[in-house]
Write a protein that holds these residues in place. Structure first.
Motif, PDB file in Angstrom:
ATOM      1  N   ALA A  27       0.899  -1.315   0.218  1.00 47.02           N
ATOM      2  CA  ALA A  27      -0.034  -0.179   0.071  1.00 47.02           C
ATOM      3  C   ALA A  27       0.916   1.151   0.029  1.00 47.02           C
ATOM      4  CB  ALA A  27      -1.008   0.087   1.345  1.00 47.02           C
ATOM      5  N   ARG A  31       1.087   4.315  -3.020  1.00 45.97           N
ATOM      6  CA  ARG A  31       0.989   5.781  -2.575  1.00 45.97           C
ATOM      7  C   ARG A  31       2.379   6.635  -3.084  1.00 45.97           C
ATOM      8  NH1 ARG A  31      -3.062   6.990   1.222  1.00 45.97           N
ATOM      9  NH2 ARG A  31      -4.664   5.328   1.294  1.00 45.97           N
ATOM     10  N   SER A  72      -5.214   1.015   0.150  1.00 51.49           N
ATOM     11  CA  SER A  72      -4.751   0.954   1.475  1.00 51.49           C
ATOM     12  C   SER A  72      -4.460  -0.345   1.733  1.00 51.49           C
ATOM     13  CB  SER A  72      -5.919   1.625   2.603  1.00 51.49           C
ATOM     14  OG  SER A  72      -7.168   0.580   2.291  1.00 51.49           O
ATOM     15  N   LEU A 260      -1.651   3.426   6.625  1.00 54.23           N
ATOM     16  CA  LEU A 260      -2.243   2.832   5.510  1.00 54.23           C
ATOM     17  C   LEU A 260      -2.986   1.605   5.686  1.00 54.23           C
ATOM     18  CD1 LEU A 260       0.663   3.279   3.127  1.00 54.23           C
ATOM     19  CD2 LEU A 260      -1.555   4.533   3.402  1.00 54.23           C
TER      20      LEU A 260
END
Length: 260
Positions: A27, A31, A72, A260
């Motif tokens: 995750a 990002r 996430s 996350l």
């Protein structure tokens, strides 16, 4: 051989991650891709193998329909090599997009992580007849470690899988002609480091081609020596320089795995 000598170490390193830890690591990578601008609306994937019962291979992938900034640890989908939702979460997965990833994961025991992008620089270089030239600092590091797969249209057919696997071989980087870039690694950090190097090589090639005059070639005997001079990217328990780099990039972007 289909995999490198350090593959067994990569297998052990990845196996040491629990699924929860693997979810946070992946995750965070999604990002970071968003932070770097390596996104393509809701398309493309980063996949990671996770421990599974009975020896069957399971992977984490982004839910189809979410932007990378929305991915996430909890909404990553666990799938098998055919893209089926193992936990029956009901989240949609772009199974067509997993044609490439599934082929690579299945053929390469060391490819725990696979990253595929359509960056502007990557797509541009993939569209050039010459492909990636090994005439800059970063592309020289990749000498002998880049494969090429010819464009066959949108990759949705399973019959293309063997040709993708053959094009990659035992290399760690693949340029999908007229399409984009792909990298593999034993960990998220190692794979990221490899893709980052390939992306930088493409960016510099485009910049150098925009300048006046011919590009200066690097002699082949020099190119043949360069890959061995690279710092270790993930051959030891700590993850090597790749993990240091990945962690630093997360800090710079303000990305916390725990959040996350």
């Amino acid at each position: 051989m289909w995999w490198h000598a350090n593959a067994a170490e990569n297998v052990r390193m990845t196996a040491e991650l629990t699924e929860d830890a693997a979810r946070r690591e992946l995750a965070a990578c999604y990002r970071l891709f968003d932070h770097l601008g390596w996104t393509e609306a809701i398309f493309n994937h980063i996949t990671l193998r996770v421990p599974s019962p009975g020896g069957s291979a399971h992977y984490l992938i982004n839910p189809f329909g979410l932007h990378y900034c929305e991915v996430s640890a909890s909404n990553l989908v666990k799938i098998d090599v055919e893209g089926n939702d193992i936990d029956r979460t009901g989240r949609q997965v772009n199974r067509a997009g997993f044609v490439i990833h599934g082929a690579v994961h299945q053929a390469r025991p060391d490819a725990h992580c696979v990253m595929h992008v359509h960056t502007t620089a990557g797509c541009a270089v993939s569209s050039k007849e010459s492909g990636l030239r090994h005439d800059n600092f970063y592309s020289a590091m990749l000498y002998g470690d880049v494969g090429y797969h010819d464009y066959e249209g949108v990759t949705t057919g399973l019959d293309e899988r063997p040709r993708i696997v053959k094009a990659l071989g035992d290399r760690n980087h693949l340029i999908l002609r007229n399409h984009g870039l792909l990298a593999v690694g034993g960990t998220v950090a190692q794979c990221f480091h490899r893709l980052w190097t390939l992306q930088r090589a493409c960016e510099i090639q485009l910049a150098s081609d925009a300048g006046a005059g011919p590009n200066r070639e690097i002699p082949v005997p020099v190119l043949e020596r360069v890959p061995a001079t690279r710092l270790k990217t993930g051959d030891d328990k700590s993850g090597g320089v790749a993990q240091l780099m990945f962690d630093a990039m997360l800090r710079k972007a303000g990305i916390s795995r725990d959040a996350l």
